[in-house]
Enzyme design. Sequence first.
Site, PDB file in Angstrom:
ATOM      1  N   GLU A 261     -14.034  -4.878 -11.744  1.00 55.38           N
ATOM      2  CA  GLU A 261     -15.484  -4.904 -11.528  1.00 55.38           C
ATOM      3  C   GLU A 261     -15.818  -5.397 -10.124  1.00 55.38           C
ATOM      4  OE1 GLU A 261     -17.417  -6.920 -14.776  1.00 55.38           O
ATOM      5  OE2 GLU A 261     -16.920  -5.317 -16.187  1.00 55.38           O
TER       6      GLU A 261
ATOM      7  N   GLU B 102     -12.257  -2.139 -21.282  1.00 50.78           N
ATOM      8  CA  GLU B 102     -12.731  -3.291 -22.060  1.00 50.78           C
ATOM      9  C   GLU B 102     -13.866  -2.861 -22.962  1.00 50.78           C
ATOM     10  OE1 GLU B 102     -13.877  -6.682 -19.667  1.00 50.78           O
ATOM     11  OE2 GLU B 102     -12.159  -6.465 -18.328  1.00 50.78           O
TER      12      GLU B 102
END
Length: 498
Positions: free
Chosen positions: A118, A265
């Site tokens: 991220e 995820e």
Amino acid sequence: MALLLLLFFMLPLSISASGSGDAFIGVNIGLDISDVPGPTEIVALLKAQGIQHVRLYDADRDLLRALAKTGIRVTVSVPNDQLLGIGQSNATAANWVNRNVIAHVPATNITAICVGSEVLTTLPNAAPILVSAINFIHSALVAANLDQQIKVSSPHSSSIILDSFPPSQAFFNRTWNTVMVPMLNFLQTTGSYLMLNVYPYYDYQQANDAIPLDYALFRPLPPNKEAVDSNTLLHYTNVFDAVVDAAYFAMSDLNFTNIPIVVTESGWPSKGDSSEPDATVDNANTYNSNLIRHVLNNTGTPKHPGIAVSTYIYELYNEDLRSGPFSEKNWGLFYANGEPVYTLHLTGAGTLFANDTTNQTFCVAKSNADTKMLQAALDWACGPGKVDCSPLLQGQTCYEPDNVVSHSTYAFNAYYQKMDKSPGSCDFKGVASITTTDPSHGSCIFPGSHGRKGTRVNGTSLAPSNSSSSGCLPQYYYNDGFFTSSLGLVVLLLCAVM
């Protein structure tokens, strides 16, 4: 306690970077845990649950070694704090690959590398060098002739997708086009995939009741409640599919149409604070159970039906050291001692490796535990714990192997089974953990194995958390773990007199 239920787990289907193969379910392994399980305990849990795909947030050497020769497919990661160095130096990237990949393959089945995590949303100052870091890592794999075996990508938060509903209108935040375009070009050229983190829990939480809870949890919706993309007339029955399709459309907006997606995820917390009322065991169970069925049935998404969207569940363990809201500590499928947080509802999940452990859990000694603590706990189990330790006597069925770990495992498990596997009965001051792997060997059959179960005695005392070791147990002492406290000697003398 109702929360400490047993888990069926699953999982072994193969990945295809092209997206045309069967989907798989994997797990993320985070270790922000105060009582961290050892690598051998982690791998034992993975094997017992049939988990064949894992993602690590780094490239932990000991864990990679423990994963060797298991066949488990491993994704390793370049942590964000190492990204700047790797993105600015081809040599640094090559050194990283040498230490963390080449040193472990082929014994450890490393199949992918996450370069950062991220980055665009959590470390924007590193964004300009992200693609360079990816290219440098890939170049090192090419030099080692590993580029076909190991794919390289970088996980992104779904928040980089704007106007995500209807999905057909979605596009990536154009601030990051200078990063996304060359990255997508790299993924397309190398046959890799877009890594995406998808959290319907946060989408639901932030929607101010605009998203129904059932829609976030994959629960069935009546047709008139399904979300419809007015441009494509595609019907969406859950948030997960809508976010994945939004990513497909966002790639199309940049003229990339053949890059598959792997969800790195996704999950749901089982507990939260007062501001997180929907972080519950029931919701976590419902979401993850439905997610597993949805993925393994190769349902795909409305835009790409039947195309695999392999997914890693966040995460294997509850991480009690995580900062932030209370829910951050409670995303795991298991507690640190290997005890399941809840039982997944996997009936009707299609082709699935389900390791039914409902009545098949065992208590074992941790292999890395202090031998003196093991000896003291063994003394307690065979003494005040009232476990029948006669099979451990010399010449009996469970005498071999003659070491404190093996004998403690037998005694701990006998106590655990005698106490009907009640919560807390497999602790022994932290030197024991629960496993679904039957520790029986040869003619040594452990209590609880193959339906054999010890009878619970009257009383409510559990395995010692603050108890002292005592009992008449000279038969179970070892040269490498001899318990020599004055109390122990006094007890032995008293036993001899008696």
